[in-house]
Motif scaffolding. Structure first.
Motif, PDB file in Angstrom:
ATOM      1  N   PRO A  46       0.812  -1.235   0.000  1.00  0.00           N
ATOM      2  CA  PRO A  46       0.000   0.000   0.000  1.00  0.00           C
ATOM      3  C   PRO A  46       0.843   1.282   0.000  1.00  0.00           C
ATOM      4  O   PRO A  46       0.287   2.367  -0.082  1.00  0.00           O
ATOM      5  CB  PRO A  46      -0.781  -0.084   1.313  1.00  0.00           C
ATOM      6  CG  PRO A  46      -0.574  -1.443   1.843  1.00  0.00           C
ATOM      7  CD  PRO A  46       0.658  -1.978   1.251  1.00  0.00           C
ATOM      8  N   PHE A  47       2.152   1.163   0.095  1.00  0.00           N
ATOM      9  CA  PHE A  47       2.973   2.374   0.188  1.00  0.00           C
ATOM     10  C   PHE A  47       2.998   3.138  -1.138  1.00  0.00           C
ATOM     11  O   PHE A  47       3.166   2.551  -2.196  1.00  0.00           O
ATOM     12  CB  PHE A  47       4.402   2.028   0.630  1.00  0.00           C
ATOM     13  CG  PHE A  47       4.459   1.523   2.037  1.00  0.00           C
ATOM     14  CD1 PHE A  47       4.234   2.384   3.102  1.00  0.00           C
ATOM     15  CD2 PHE A  47       4.715   0.185   2.296  1.00  0.00           C
ATOM     16  CE1 PHE A  47       4.263   1.912   4.408  1.00  0.00           C
ATOM     17  CE2 PHE A  47       4.749  -0.287   3.597  1.00  0.00           C
ATOM     18  CZ  PHE A  47       4.519   0.579   4.657  1.00  0.00           C
ATOM     19  N   GLU A  48       2.813   4.447  -1.024  1.00  0.00           N
ATOM     20  CA  GLU A  48       2.816   5.288  -2.220  1.00  0.00           C
ATOM     21  C   GLU A  48       4.215   5.798  -2.533  1.00  0.00           C
ATOM     22  O   GLU A  48       4.526   6.113  -3.680  1.00  0.00           O
ATOM     23  CB  GLU A  48       1.854   6.472  -2.022  1.00  0.00           C
ATOM     24  CG  GLU A  48       0.406   6.005  -2.002  1.00  0.00           C
ATOM     25  CD  GLU A  48      -0.548   7.084  -1.487  1.00  0.00           C
ATOM     26  OE1 GLU A  48      -0.096   8.212  -1.210  1.00  0.00           O
ATOM     27  OE2 GLU A  48      -1.738   6.761  -1.355  1.00  0.00           O
ATOM     28  N   GLU A  49       5.021   5.952  -1.486  1.00  0.00           N
ATOM     29  CA  GLU A  49       6.389   6.421  -1.698  1.00  0.00           C
ATOM     30  C   GLU A  49       7.353   5.544  -0.907  1.00  0.00           C
ATOM     31  O   GLU A  49       7.032   5.097   0.204  1.00  0.00           O
ATOM     32  CB  GLU A  49       6.544   7.872  -1.223  1.00  0.00           C
ATOM     33  CG  GLU A  49       5.832   8.875  -2.102  1.00  0.00           C
ATOM     34  CD  GLU A  49       6.114  10.295  -1.631  1.00  0.00           C
ATOM     35  OE1 GLU A  49       7.074  10.892  -2.128  1.00  0.00           O
ATOM     36  OE2 GLU A  49       5.378  10.785  -0.756  1.00  0.00           O
ATOM     37  N   CYS A  50       8.497   5.328  -1.505  1.00  0.00           N
ATOM     38  CA  CYS A  50       9.518   4.514  -0.840  1.00  0.00           C
ATOM     39  C   CYS A  50      10.857   5.221  -0.979  1.00  0.00           C
ATOM     40  O   CYS A  50      11.156   5.808  -2.014  1.00  0.00           O
ATOM     41  CB  CYS A  50       9.573   3.139  -1.500  1.00  0.00           C
ATOM     42  SG  CYS A  50      10.846   2.071  -0.817  1.00  0.00           S
ATOM     43  N   TRP A  51      11.659   5.160   0.062  1.00  0.00           N
ATOM     44  CA  TRP A  51      12.962   5.828   0.060  1.00  0.00           C
ATOM     45  C   TRP A  51      14.020   4.873   0.607  1.00  0.00           C
ATOM     46  O   TRP A  51      13.793   4.187   1.597  1.00  0.00           O
ATOM     47  CB  TRP A  51      12.914   7.069   0.954  1.00  0.00           C
ATOM     48  CG  TRP A  51      14.243   7.713   1.174  1.00  0.00           C
ATOM     49  CD1 TRP A  51      15.108   7.468   2.200  1.00  0.00           C
ATOM     50  CD2 TRP A  51      14.862   8.683   0.342  1.00  0.00           C
ATOM     51  NE1 TRP A  51      16.224   8.243   2.047  1.00  0.00           N
ATOM     52  CE2 TRP A  51      16.108   8.996   0.920  1.00  0.00           C
ATOM     53  CE3 TRP A  51      14.489   9.331  -0.840  1.00  0.00           C
ATOM     54  CZ2 TRP A  51      16.977   9.919   0.365  1.00  0.00           C
ATOM     55  CZ3 TRP A  51      15.361  10.255  -1.388  1.00  0.00           C
ATOM     56  CH2 TRP A  51      16.582  10.542  -0.791  1.00  0.00           C
ATOM     57  N   ILE A  52      15.149   4.839  -0.081  1.00  0.00           N
ATOM     58  CA  ILE A  52      16.317   4.098   0.421  1.00  0.00           C
ATOM     59  C   ILE A  52      17.502   5.055   0.340  1.00  0.00           C
ATOM     60  O   ILE A  52      17.720   5.674  -0.698  1.00  0.00           O
ATOM     61  CB  ILE A  52      16.608   2.836  -0.429  1.00  0.00           C
ATOM     62  CG1 ILE A  52      15.386   1.905  -0.454  1.00  0.00           C
ATOM     63  CG2 ILE A  52      17.820   2.075   0.116  1.00  0.00           C
ATOM     64  CD1 ILE A  52      15.534   0.706  -1.377  1.00  0.00           C
ATOM     65  N   PRO A  53      18.256   5.214   1.403  1.00  0.00           N
ATOM     66  CA  PRO A  53      19.407   6.135   1.332  1.00  0.00           C
ATOM     67  C   PRO A  53      20.475   5.586   0.399  1.00  0.00           C
ATOM     68  O   PRO A  53      20.475   4.391   0.096  1.00  0.00           O
ATOM     69  CB  PRO A  53      19.908   6.190   2.777  1.00  0.00           C
ATOM     70  CG  PRO A  53      19.421   4.938   3.397  1.00  0.00           C
ATOM     71  CD  PRO A  53      18.153   4.548   2.719  1.00  0.00           C
ATOM     72  N   PRO A  54      21.393   6.445  -0.059  1.00  0.00           N
ATOM     73  CA  PRO A  54      22.407   5.981  -1.021  1.00  0.00           C
ATOM     74  C   PRO A  54      23.236   4.808  -0.499  1.00  0.00           C
ATOM     75  O   PRO A  54      23.634   3.961  -1.266  1.00  0.00           O
ATOM     76  CB  PRO A  54      23.297   7.212  -1.222  1.00  0.00           C
ATOM     77  CG  PRO A  54      22.474   8.371  -0.826  1.00  0.00           C
ATOM     78  CD  PRO A  54      21.520   7.882   0.218  1.00  0.00           C
ATOM     79  N   ASP A  55      23.493   4.777   0.794  1.00  0.00           N
ATOM     80  CA  ASP A  55      24.202   3.629   1.361  1.00  0.00           C
ATOM     81  C   ASP A  55      23.349   3.046   2.477  1.00  0.00           C
ATOM     82  O   ASP A  55      23.472   3.433   3.636  1.00  0.00           O
ATOM     83  CB  ASP A  55      25.564   4.059   1.915  1.00  0.00           C
ATOM     84  CG  ASP A  55      26.382   2.846   2.361  1.00  0.00           C
ATOM     85  OD1 ASP A  55      25.821   1.731   2.355  1.00  0.00           O
ATOM     86  OD2 ASP A  55      27.550   3.003   2.702  1.00  0.00           O
ATOM     87  N   PRO A  56      22.476   2.094   2.150  1.00  0.00           N
ATOM     88  CA  PRO A  56      21.576   1.571   3.194  1.00  0.00           C
ATOM     89  C   PRO A  56      22.249   0.589   4.144  1.00  0.00           C
ATOM     90  O   PRO A  56      21.668   0.210   5.150  1.00  0.00           O
ATOM     91  CB  PRO A  56      20.489   0.864   2.380  1.00  0.00           C
ATOM     92  CG  PRO A  56      21.144   0.486   1.100  1.00  0.00           C
ATOM     93  CD  PRO A  56      22.212   1.509   0.835  1.00  0.00           C
ATOM     94  N   GLY A  57      23.492   0.191   3.845  1.00  0.00           N
ATOM     95  CA  GLY A  57      24.156  -0.831   4.655  1.00  0.00           C
ATOM     96  C   GLY A  57      24.808  -0.268   5.901  1.00  0.00           C
ATOM     97  O   GLY A  57      24.519   0.859   6.342  1.00  0.00           O
ATOM     98  N   ASP A  58      25.731  -1.050   6.462  1.00  0.00           N
ATOM     99  CA  ASP A  58      26.373  -0.651   7.715  1.00  0.00           C
ATOM    100  C   ASP A  58      27.205   0.612   7.558  1.00  0.00           C
ATOM    101  O   ASP A  58      27.375   1.360   8.526  1.00  0.00           O
ATOM    102  CB  ASP A  58      27.248  -1.794   8.244  1.00  0.00           C
ATOM    103  CG  ASP A  58      26.411  -2.854   8.937  1.00  0.00           C
ATOM    104  OD1 ASP A  58      25.183  -2.686   9.019  1.00  0.00           O
ATOM    105  OD2 ASP A  58      26.982  -3.857   9.393  1.00  0.00           O
ATOM    106  N   GLY A  59      27.759   0.830   6.366  1.00  0.00           N
ATOM    107  CA  GLY A  59      28.510   2.061   6.132  1.00  0.00           C
ATOM    108  C   GLY A  59      27.625   3.272   6.346  1.00  0.00           C
ATOM    109  O   GLY A  59      27.990   4.231   7.054  1.00  0.00           O
ATOM    110  N   GLY A  60      26.445   3.238   5.780  1.00  0.00           N
ATOM    111  CA  GLY A  60      25.501   4.344   5.913  1.00  0.00           C
ATOM    112  C   GLY A  60      25.031   4.548   7.339  1.00  0.00           C
ATOM    113  O   GLY A  60      24.622   5.650   7.721  1.00  0.00           O
TER     114      GLY A  60
END
Lengths: 229, 612
Positions: B340-354
């Motif tokens: 149902p989500f209309e917008e989704c966001w993932i940061p440029p580095d979603p891993g442990d570095g980020g």
């Protein structure tokens, strides 16, 4: 003298550990790939710290050569033992960060190259696989290229052959001290391993059940129940 | 407020620094140490950040580590003892690492930076991740979903975040704990398929496209997804303590057959040069592809379950993802389409570095100091370099000096001379030169500004090529990157032309398409323009570039589009086999010298190999 003792120990060690064991030979080659890659990184860092373009170019070419050697070792490791996924661990510590330390850095390079050249011959002789022997001997012939670059730069940096010898002697003493510290670290590592094994086998049975409960899958930590759909 | 965030000791260490609202930078240690996914304490990165800001450690108001070392230690201890006496070696090596170093991380930070211990703190691993996911999104409120390998004990977290007047209000509503872990599940299958865990999961994802999920019924016994969206992992199939080597049990081998021997060829191709014969996979090869497809399908089912659960728990129409599993861009496509989500966001580095940046953002949020800049984090946060000294160095050496150091697995190079043009005030000329080279089928190394934070090359450290030319893509794979032929490339495209390629996004281009975080099918209308970048199912992982994102790169795309009819370029990371993406001009020059990279653009200078 010390160098000869070291090589004799290395010969015995390789004769025991390398005999027909592709995995161990592969691991040694991978370790050399890492050492050469680290050396390349040191040269790149040194290049980055140097404002003058000519010595910078010399450092860059040495970095390029060491990267090439690292690739040759890595490719041979994959040929000898293609199934290993191990890369090995590598920790970086820059030897040169300040251009004023260039002389010390180059003296260390010169002292290290002498040791490595002698070691490579021991490895070449110990290898039963002719491809591995050839690789060590080929690199032994080409390593002096950056040794010569370092030598010329060192001479230009310190000013005279006498000072060059002094700087290299100082670097050798530093290496001895480092080697001594490494022996200390390896010994303490061994003692720690033995002690930890004792702790594990003595205390482990008492805590295993509790630990097993801790890592067993358990119900979702869900303070918020789902709303009725 | 001056806050330094640090992540280290598991996977891709990093550091990030905010100085009174200004984001000074963020970078993974691997870019400085040149050790891929370097988990070592990020001393080099910290040194760069403090130097860049002109600060000493003592000037910092807070230093924050991205997880609680003492809590994580209890998990490591319990997991090695639980299977007594099987993991005595793992116990020894783990205890040496932890008792000798990791357990005292905050003391180390205090000592190294000369900061009073009271100013050194920790943030719970999943709060670091959730903050990192949400804060940069620009949303005022959102659900957060962390999909990780493992932090302290928690592996997956659903939360709800809000921000107002610079204050972050983050509730972690529920968590899954070790050994229930999507990241470890997928990493274990990655090892089964002969790839490196925590490094080559992208190979598992790419291989999955060649298979059918024939083993899904078995994989669903390993990872059981409930109707409520939660999941359970059955750890009788895998042994996570041996993750780097052989984490599978006899039970798994009995059900799925022998694991793939690392290094053996996998004859699948996402593309091949014109006229080349088609590869024919054996039954065993197909089995591996089918296993990859099955693991991928079940992972997607679990992520969809969790996302739907997050939607119901939070009631939000937006979701922010983080954790290494968020890099699975095939799964994120289904999340966009089927939840149902209309917008989704993932940061440029979603891993442990980020998460190093997430820890900083968490602290700023606690103090009500989340200003505009700390919230607006693009990917170009790494160190920038002056290429001048590198160019000056070229007066003292050239192709003859480096010919002997060509990569040993490549065939001999054609002879060439080096041309160096400096186009300082002539961006138009620079772009025209690069476009001509790309049209001629040359591969271009594009090095501009500060390097990207995260695993994607987004037009600052990129290798570029004509997206329609299969011969160039093949050359790129075999003579520059040494890339497995089943792994597809991706392309960058201007926002103006993007709807021709992705008409399905006419109502709005998803945020995820800005930084190559979602896979999408490409329209038939532009297929021939970008065929060298497509996977066999005609999908790609696009970077849709706005002029404000990366102005020079955008102009390059436009200029290329003016010649070809579509403003798109094949874009892949600028690195050599097994190495991190290049950071400095010297590292870029090294790739140029050792491979068949034809043109190297260093800032305003164009280096070209002139053949013949």
């Amino acid at each position: 003298m010390l160098s000869r003792i070291r090589q004799a120990i290395l010969r015995v060690k390789l004769a025991l550990s390398w005999r027909g064991k592709a995995r161990r030979i592969g691991a040694t080659l991978r370790r050399f790939a890492l050492v050469e890659a680290d050396s390349s990184w040191q040269y790149l860092r040194a290049a980055d710290a140097l404002p003058e373009s000519s010595p910078r170019a010399q450092m860059f070419l040495s970095a390029l050569e060491e990267t090439h050697h690292s690739a040759l070792f890595y490719d041979m490791a994959r040929t000898v033992d293609p199934t290993s996924l191990r890369r090995g661990e590598s920790r970086r510590k820059a030897l040169l960060t300040d251009p004023a330390e260039l002389g010390d850095f180059l003296a260390t390079v010169e002292a290290s190259e002498d040791t490595i050249n002698a070691d490579f011959e021991v490895y070449a002789s110990a290898a039963s696989d002719p491809r591995v022997s050839t690789l060590f001997r080929t690199l032994r012939r080409t390593e002096p290229r950056h040794d010569a670059r370092a030598h010329h730069l060192l001479l230009a940096t310190v000013g005279s052959p006498e000072r060059l010898d002094e700087a290299v002697d100082k670097a050798r003493r530093r290496q001895l001290w480092t080697a001594w510290k490494r022996i200390g670290a390896d010994t303490s590592d061994l003692i720690a391993s033995v002690l930890l094994s004792i702790v594990f086998f003595v205390a482990g049975p008492f805590f295993a059940r509790r630990a097993h409960k801790r890592v067993a899958p358990r119900p979702l930590r869900a303070p918020h129940a789902l709303p009725e759909s | 407020m001056r806050v330094l965030g640090v992540s280290a000791h598991f996977h891709t260490a990093a550091a990030a620094l905010v100085d009174n609202g200004r984001l000074v930078g963020a970078a993974a240690e691997e870019r400085f140490s040149r050790v891929k996914h370097d988990p070592a304490f990020p001393e080099l990165t910290i040194g760069w950040l403090l130097g860049e800001a002109g600060l000493r450690g003592a000037d910092l108001d807070a230093v924050v580590f991205y997880e609680q070392p003492h809590v994580k230690f209890t998990r490591v201890l319990a997991s090695t003892i639980a299977t007594f006496p099987r993991h005595h070696k793992a116990f020894g090596s783990a205890m040496k690492r932890w008792l000798g170093d990791r357990l005292w991380t905050t003391n180390k930070l205090s000592r190294l930076l000369d900061v009073h211990p009271d100013r050194v703190g920790v943030v719970v691993h999943h709060r670091s991740h959730a903050s990192q996911a949400f804060v940069g999104s620009g949303f005022d409120e959102s659900a957060t979903l962390t999909l990780d390998g493992v932090g302290e004990w928690d592996t997956t977290g659903i939360g709800h975040a809000k921000v107002s007047n610079g204050h972050l209000d983050l509730d972690i509503l529920e968590t899954h704990r070790y050994p229930d872990s999507l990241g470890l599940f997928y990493a274990a299958f990655t090892t089964f398929l002969g790839f490196r865990a925590n490094s080559e999961e992208c190979s598992t994802m790419a291989l999955a496209t060649f298979g059918e999920p024939r083993y899904a019924h078995i994989v669903r016994q390993i990872l059981k997804v409930g109707t409520d969206g939660s999941y359970r992992f059955d750890n009788t199939w895998f042994d996570f303590v041996s993750l780097g080597e052989a984490p599978f049990t006899k039970k798994l081998v009995a059900a799925l057959g022998q694991p793939r021997t690392p290094g053996t060829p996998l004859p699948f191709e996402s593309f091949r040069p014109p006229g080349a014969p088609e590869a024919t996979p054996s039954e065993d090869h197909q089995r591996f592809a089918d296993i990859a497809a099955s693991a991928q399908l079940v992972l997607e089912e679990a992520i969809l379950g969790l996302a739907n659960r997050a939607a119901r728990l939070t009631g939000s129409k937006r979701i922010c993802l983080s954790g290494g599993v968020a890099l699975n861009c095939v799964a994120t496509r289904r999340l966009l389409d089927e939840t149902p989500f209309e917008e989704c966001w993932i940061p440029p580095d979603p891993g442990d570095g980020g998460a190093a940046l997430g820890a900083v953002q968490h602290v700023l949020g606690e103090h009500g100091q989340l200003g505009t800049e700390a919230r607006n984090t693009g990917p170009y946060l790494g160190r920038s370099y002056d290429p001048g000294p590198t160019l000056a160095m070229l007066q003292h050496m050239g192709p003859n000096d480096w010919a002997a150091y060509r990569r040993p697995d490549l065939p001999p190079a054609d002879t060439y001379t080096l041309s160096v043009e400096r186009l300082y005030d002539d961006e138009h000329g620079l772009i025209a030169r690069v476009v001509d080279d790309l049209l001629a089928g040359r591969i271009v190394g594009w090095f501009q500004g500060g390097f990207e934070f995260g695993p994607r090359a987004l037009g600052h450290r990129s290798l570029l090529a004509h997206p329609a030319r299969l011969d160039t893509a093949f050359k790129l794979s075999t003579r520059v990157k040494s890339r497995a032929p089943f792994r597809p490339y991706a392309f960058s495209i201007t926002e103006a032309d993007s709807l021709r390629a992705f008409p399905q996004w006419a109502s709005g281009i998803p945020h995820l398409a800005r930084w190559m975080q979602v896979v999408a099918p490409v329209s038939e209308a532009v297929h021939d323009h970008v065929r060298a970048t497509l996977h066999i199912d005609n999908t790609t992982r696009p970077q849709i570039v706005r002029p404000s994102d990366n102005p020079r790169y955008h102009r390059l795309l436009e200029a290329f589009g003016a010649k070809t009819g579509l403003a798109a370029l094949l874009n892949t990371s600028f690195n050599a086999r097994g190495e991190p993406i290049v950071a400095s001009p010297e590292e870029a020059l090294m790739v140029f010298a050792r491979t068949d990279l034809d043109t190297l653009v260093l800032g305003d200078a164009v280096l070209r190999k002139v053949y013949g």
